[in-house]
Design a protein around this motif. Sequence first.
Motif, PDB file in Angstrom:
ATOM      1  N   VAL A 144       3.035 -11.515  66.024  1.00 35.35           N
ATOM      2  CA  VAL A 144       3.154 -12.844  65.435  1.00 35.35           C
ATOM      3  C   VAL A 144       3.521 -12.655  63.970  1.00 35.35           C
ATOM      4  O   VAL A 144       2.822 -11.946  63.242  1.00 35.35           O
ATOM      5  N   LEU A 145       4.625 -13.260  63.560  1.00 34.20           N
ATOM      6  CA  LEU A 145       5.040 -13.229  62.159  1.00 34.20           C
ATOM      7  C   LEU A 145       4.715 -14.573  61.541  1.00 34.20           C
ATOM      8  O   LEU A 145       5.146 -15.615  62.033  1.00 34.20           O
ATOM      9  N   TYR A 146       3.968 -14.539  60.444  1.00 32.86           N
ATOM     10  CA  TYR A 146       3.688 -15.735  59.652  1.00 32.86           C
ATOM     11  C   TYR A 146       4.733 -15.769  58.546  1.00 32.86           C
ATOM     12  O   TYR A 146       4.810 -14.860  57.729  1.00 32.86           O
ATOM     13  N   HIS A 147       5.528 -16.818  58.564  1.00 34.60           N
ATOM     14  CA  HIS A 147       6.756 -16.864  57.783  1.00 34.60           C
ATOM     15  C   HIS A 147       6.924 -18.226  57.123  1.00 34.60           C
ATOM     16  O   HIS A 147       6.533 -19.249  57.683  1.00 34.60           O
ATOM     17  N   ALA A 159      11.006  -9.614  56.584  1.00 36.39           N
ATOM     18  CA  ALA A 159      10.260  -9.194  57.767  1.00 36.39           C
ATOM     19  C   ALA A 159      10.860  -9.836  59.021  1.00 36.39           C
ATOM     20  O   ALA A 159      10.957  -9.188  60.065  1.00 36.39           O
ATOM     21  N   LEU A 160      11.293 -11.069  58.908  1.00 37.83           N
ATOM     22  CA  LEU A 160      11.945 -11.752  60.026  1.00 37.83           C
ATOM     23  C   LEU A 160      13.238 -11.024  60.398  1.00 37.83           C
ATOM     24  O   LEU A 160      13.504 -10.776  61.575  1.00 37.83           O
ATOM     25  N   THR A 161      14.008 -10.644  59.406  1.00 38.15           N
ATOM     26  CA  THR A 161      15.245  -9.904  59.647  1.00 38.15           C
ATOM     27  C   THR A 161      14.956  -8.571  60.326  1.00 38.15           C
ATOM     28  O   THR A 161      15.657  -8.181  61.266  1.00 38.15           O
ATOM     29  N   LEU A 162      13.919  -7.877  59.890  1.00 42.44           N
ATOM     30  CA  LEU A 162      13.565  -6.594  60.512  1.00 42.44           C
ATOM     31  C   LEU A 162      13.193  -6.782  61.979  1.00 42.44           C
ATOM     32  O   LEU A 162      13.659  -6.026  62.838  1.00 42.44           O
ATOM     33  N   LEU A 163      12.398  -7.787  62.286  1.00 49.07           N
ATOM     34  CA  LEU A 163      12.046  -8.039  63.686  1.00 49.07           C
ATOM     35  C   LEU A 163      13.283  -8.353  64.517  1.00 49.07           C
ATOM     36  O   LEU A 163      13.411  -7.890  65.650  1.00 49.07           O
ATOM     37  N   GLU A 164      14.197  -9.108  63.967  1.00 50.70           N
ATOM     38  CA  GLU A 164      15.438  -9.423  64.682  1.00 50.70           C
ATOM     39  C   GLU A 164      16.255  -8.151  64.912  1.00 50.70           C
ATOM     40  O   GLU A 164      16.796  -7.945  65.997  1.00 50.70           O
ATOM     41  N   GLU A 165      16.349  -7.304  63.904  1.00 51.72           N
ATOM     42  CA  GLU A 165      17.096  -6.055  64.031  1.00 51.72           C
ATOM     43  C   GLU A 165      16.458  -5.123  65.058  1.00 51.72           C
ATOM     44  O   GLU A 165      17.159  -4.424  65.781  1.00 51.72           O
TER      45      GLU A 165
END
Length: 98
Positions: free
Chosen positions: A8-11, A20-26
């Motif tokens: 779960v990313l709190y964004h 961090a969102l970009t890293l999860l997408e990558e």
Amino acid sequence: MTTNRQIVLYHSPNTRSSIALTLLEELGVPYDLEVIDMKAGEQQQPAYLAINPMGKVPAIKHGAAVITEQVAIFLYLADIFPEASLAPALSSPMRGPY
């Protein structure tokens, strides 16, 4: 060492949590996104302060682990998804310089 526990990313948009969102997408791994409306002060509400007492983003929750510092999040994700080759193995002599 991939895992089946959901991340779960709190964004909050337009903040450092975007990285961090970009890293999860990558990484291409499944995750849930919890958007925190900082303009409305949601980061100071008890529900979010239970995740990050400093009231900042990003934060991730993965099973029982809660990580609240951006660099620590990057290291954690690199370590739990070694197949992405983002970090030297824990046993590698390159781990120190990394």
